[in-house]
Design a protein around this motif. Structure first.
Motif, PDB file in Angstrom:
ATOM      1  N   LYS A 256       0.848  -1.185   0.000  1.00 49.85           N
ATOM      2  CA  LYS A 256       0.000   0.000   0.000  1.00 49.85           C
ATOM      3  C   LYS A 256       0.884   1.235   0.000  1.00 49.85           C
ATOM      4  O   LYS A 256       2.064   1.184   0.387  1.00 49.85           O
ATOM      5  N   GLU A 257       0.309   2.362  -0.378  1.00 53.57           N
ATOM      6  CA  GLU A 257       1.062   3.613  -0.354  1.00 53.57           C
ATOM      7  C   GLU A 257       1.496   3.920   1.072  1.00 53.57           C
ATOM      8  O   GLU A 257       0.705   3.808   2.014  1.00 53.57           O
ATOM      9  N   GLY A 258       2.785   4.301   1.194  1.00 56.27           N
ATOM     10  CA  GLY A 258       3.333   4.640   2.501  1.00 56.27           C
ATOM     11  C   GLY A 258       3.852   3.449   3.284  1.00 56.27           C
ATOM     12  O   GLY A 258       4.467   3.626   4.335  1.00 56.27           O
ATOM     13  N   GLU A 259       3.633   2.231   2.768  1.00 53.34           N
ATOM     14  CA  GLU A 259       4.040   1.033   3.504  1.00 53.34           C
ATOM     15  C   GLU A 259       5.523   0.748   3.304  1.00 53.34           C
ATOM     16  O   GLU A 259       6.093   1.029   2.249  1.00 53.34           O
ATOM     17  N   VAL A 260       6.153   0.179   4.357  1.00 51.10           N
ATOM     18  CA  VAL A 260       7.553  -0.231   4.299  1.00 51.10           C
ATOM     19  C   VAL A 260       7.599  -1.756   4.269  1.00 51.10           C
ATOM     20  O   VAL A 260       6.936  -2.423   5.075  1.00 51.10           O
ATOM     21  N   SER A 261       8.367  -2.317   3.381  1.00 50.62           N
ATOM     22  CA  SER A 261       8.415  -3.771   3.191  1.00 50.62           C
ATOM     23  C   SER A 261       9.260  -4.451   4.251  1.00 50.62           C
ATOM     24  O   SER A 261      10.005  -3.803   5.003  1.00 50.62           O
ATOM     25  N   ASP A 262       9.161  -5.772   4.312  1.00 48.06           N
ATOM     26  CA  ASP A 262      10.137  -6.565   5.039  1.00 48.06           C
ATOM     27  C   ASP A 262      11.464  -6.499   4.292  1.00 48.06           C
ATOM     28  O   ASP A 262      11.550  -5.914   3.203  1.00 48.06           O
ATOM     29  N   VAL A 263      12.492  -7.111   4.805  1.00 51.17           N
ATOM     30  CA  VAL A 263      13.782  -7.181   4.108  1.00 51.17           C
ATOM     31  C   VAL A 263      13.625  -8.126   2.913  1.00 51.17           C
ATOM     32  O   VAL A 263      13.157  -9.255   3.049  1.00 51.17           O
ATOM     33  N   ILE A 264      13.986  -7.629   1.731  1.00 50.30           N
ATOM     34  CA  ILE A 264      13.858  -8.399   0.492  1.00 50.30           C
ATOM     35  C   ILE A 264      15.241  -8.865   0.049  1.00 50.30           C
ATOM     36  O   ILE A 264      16.195  -8.080   0.023  1.00 50.30           O
ATOM     37  N   ARG A 265      15.361 -10.128  -0.315  1.00 47.83           N
ATOM     38  CA  ARG A 265      16.633 -10.675  -0.784  1.00 47.83           C
ATOM     39  C   ARG A 265      16.615 -10.749  -2.303  1.00 47.83           C
ATOM     40  O   ARG A 265      15.671 -11.265  -2.912  1.00 47.83           O
ATOM     41  N   THR A 266      17.639 -10.182  -2.947  1.00 42.88           N
ATOM     42  CA  THR A 266      17.833 -10.313  -4.396  1.00 42.88           C
ATOM     43  C   THR A 266      19.259 -10.810  -4.629  1.00 42.88           C
ATOM     44  O   THR A 266      20.059 -10.868  -3.684  1.00 42.88           O
ATOM     45  N   PRO A 267      19.608 -11.167  -5.855  1.00 45.75           N
ATOM     46  CA  PRO A 267      20.980 -11.641  -6.108  1.00 45.75           C
ATOM     47  C   PRO A 267      22.053 -10.643  -5.728  1.00 45.75           C
ATOM     48  O   PRO A 267      23.207 -11.023  -5.490  1.00 45.75           O
ATOM     49  N   ASN A 268      21.712  -9.347  -5.666  1.00 47.19           N
ATOM     50  CA  ASN A 268      22.719  -8.318  -5.371  1.00 47.19           C
ATOM     51  C   ASN A 268      22.877  -8.036  -3.881  1.00 47.19           C
ATOM     52  O   ASN A 268      23.888  -7.480  -3.464  1.00 47.19           O
ATOM     53  N   GLY A 269      21.854  -8.345  -3.116  1.00 44.24           N
ATOM     54  CA  GLY A 269      21.936  -8.036  -1.689  1.00 44.24           C
ATOM     55  C   GLY A 269      20.557  -7.985  -1.054  1.00 44.24           C
ATOM     56  O   GLY A 269      19.616  -8.636  -1.507  1.00 44.24           O
ATOM     57  N   LEU A 270      20.445  -7.155   0.003  1.00 47.93           N
ATOM     58  CA  LEU A 270      19.196  -7.023   0.741  1.00 47.93           C
ATOM     59  C   LEU A 270      18.629  -5.623   0.543  1.00 47.93           C
ATOM     60  O   LEU A 270      19.377  -4.641   0.450  1.00 47.93           O
ATOM     61  N   HIS A 271      17.308  -5.536   0.511  1.00 48.12           N
ATOM     62  CA  HIS A 271      16.644  -4.262   0.271  1.00 48.12           C
ATOM     63  C   HIS A 271      15.507  -4.086   1.273  1.00 48.12           C
ATOM     64  O   HIS A 271      14.828  -5.047   1.635  1.00 48.12           O
ATOM     65  N   ILE A 272      15.321  -2.820   1.657  1.00 44.31           N
ATOM     66  CA  ILE A 272      14.097  -2.413   2.348  1.00 44.31           C
ATOM     67  C   ILE A 272      13.439  -1.385   1.437  1.00 44.31           C
ATOM     68  O   ILE A 272      14.091  -0.440   0.974  1.00 44.31           O
ATOM     69  N   VAL A 273      12.156  -1.578   1.155  1.00 44.56           N
ATOM     70  CA  VAL A 273      11.470  -0.756   0.161  1.00 44.56           C
ATOM     71  C   VAL A 273      10.321  -0.005   0.805  1.00 44.56           C
ATOM     72  O   VAL A 273       9.598  -0.545   1.649  1.00 44.56           O
ATOM     73  N   LYS A 274      10.169   1.253   0.373  1.00 39.90           N
ATOM     74  CA  LYS A 274       9.000   2.027   0.760  1.00 39.90           C
ATOM     75  C   LYS A 274       8.291   2.497  -0.503  1.00 39.90           C
ATOM     76  O   LYS A 274       8.910   3.098  -1.382  1.00 39.90           O
ATOM     77  N   VAL A 275       6.994   2.199  -0.608  1.00 42.68           N
ATOM     78  CA  VAL A 275       6.192   2.674  -1.729  1.00 42.68           C
ATOM     79  C   VAL A 275       5.571   4.009  -1.337  1.00 42.68           C
ATOM     80  O   VAL A 275       4.822   4.090  -0.369  1.00 42.68           O
ATOM     81  N   GLU A 276       5.901   5.047  -2.100  1.00 40.30           N
ATOM     82  CA  GLU A 276       5.365   6.376  -1.781  1.00 40.30           C
ATOM     83  C   GLU A 276       4.017   6.609  -2.458  1.00 40.30           C
ATOM     84  O   GLU A 276       3.085   7.102  -1.826  1.00 40.30           O
TER      85      GLU A 276
END
Length: 328
Positions: A256-276
């Protein structure tokens, strides 16, 4: 129209004859006959000079010979086609007047910021005369006029074709959903061991907790993110569905807008994402894309008409290729 300064004399200095051994007295030879015209080896060399120079820089030995022979044939095919077109233009009375040639010449000088004296000097260095260059301009004008008469004027696109194309290709004009995203990236190098990976995971989890406790996400990204987006607060801009890594998209487009994700694993590393913000997908209005479809269909028809027309010219012509025949 572009300024093109080539010379058969320069071509002869490139070691061409190392690949095409000929008797010492042979200066030139015929490589193709097109109806009553001939194309000579020096014409072919001049046409492909820049490419032949690059080939000699990048290849040697048998591979150089192979690459040059392939390029020779491609350029010769182009010369044969141009000769056929010019013959046809002459047959149907297409010409270029001296006034048109002089106007084109002045345009070349203007767009290249040259005086006539400077151009003559450049031409002289390449073994060409001013008349040689004007003859090329004449050919360009005639060929352009021929294309308009024999190809472009013979094709058109009507409204029913545009509508039919739109109906059968609607998915091509979809505007996919987009999400404006920021992220915080934690790099994990290939081959990283479990202890180091656990350490990065723990660090990402601590930053995630700060983000969910109300800390400004952009500030956290500037402080902790390990890629170039850190400088602008982790801003990734708008991401369209289909453009990002699958692991990214799977999470982003369920948030949802404004939500912050859990830690996401990709081949390059770890990400935390926020959808604005989100932008929903939509189908572009027909009136908006109609000109684009018309251009697309017209270009397809022009290309097909050109191919059919040139095939007709070739079928009716006498063409003999002697390019790789061994000279006596």
């Amino acid at each position: 129209m572009r300024l093109l300064l080539l010379s058969a004399f320069t071509a002869l200095s490139l070691g061409w004859w190392d690949l095409h051994p000929v008797p010492a007295l042979m200066i030139d030879r015929i490589v193709a006959r097109v109806n009553d015209d001939v194309i000579t080896l020096s014409e072919l060399q001049e046409e492909g000079l820049p490419l032949f120079e690059r080939l000699r820089e990048n290849y040697t030995g048998k591979e150089l010979e192979h690459q040059v022979q392939r390029a020779e044939r491609e350029f010769l095919d182009q010369l044969v086609l141009k000769r056929l077109q010019l013959q046809y233009a002459g047959h149907i009375g297409i010409t270029a007047s001296e006034n048109e040639i002089n106007a084109a010449f002045k345009d070349v000088l203007s767009r290249n910021n040259l005086t006539q004296e400077q151009l003559v000097e450049l031409l002289t260095r390449e073994g060409l005369t001013l008349q040689d260059y004007k003859d090329r301009l004449r050919e360009q004008i005639v060929l352009a006029r021929l294309m308009n008469q024999a190809v472009r004027s013979r094709v058109s696109v009507d409204g029913s074709e545009v509508e039919a194309y739109y109906q059968t290709h609607r998915n091509e004009f979809d505007q996919p959903p987009q999400a404006k995203v920021r992220h915080i990236f934690f790099r994990v190098e290939p081959g990283t061991g479990r202890p180091q990976l656990d350490e990065v995971q723990a660090r990402a989890t601590r930053v995630l907790q700060e983000a969910r406790n109300g800390s400004d996400f952009a500030t956290l990204a500037q402080r902790h993110s390990e890629d170039a987006t850190a400088a602008n607060g982790g801003d990734l801009g708008f991401i369209k569905r289909g453009d990002a890594l699958p692991a990214f998209e799977e999470v982003i487009f369920q948030m949802k807008e404004g939500e912050v994700s859990d830690v996401i694993r990709t081949p390059n590393g770890l990400h935390i994402v926020k959808v604005e913000t989100f932008s929903k997908g939509s189908l572009r209005d027909f009136s908006e894309i109609k000109p684009e479809i018309e251009r697309r269909l017209l270009q397809e028809k022009i290309e097909k008409r050109f191919q059919d027309w040139t095939n007709e010219l070739k079928d009716k012509a006498f063409i003999e290729i002697t390019l790789h025949d061994v000279p006596p």
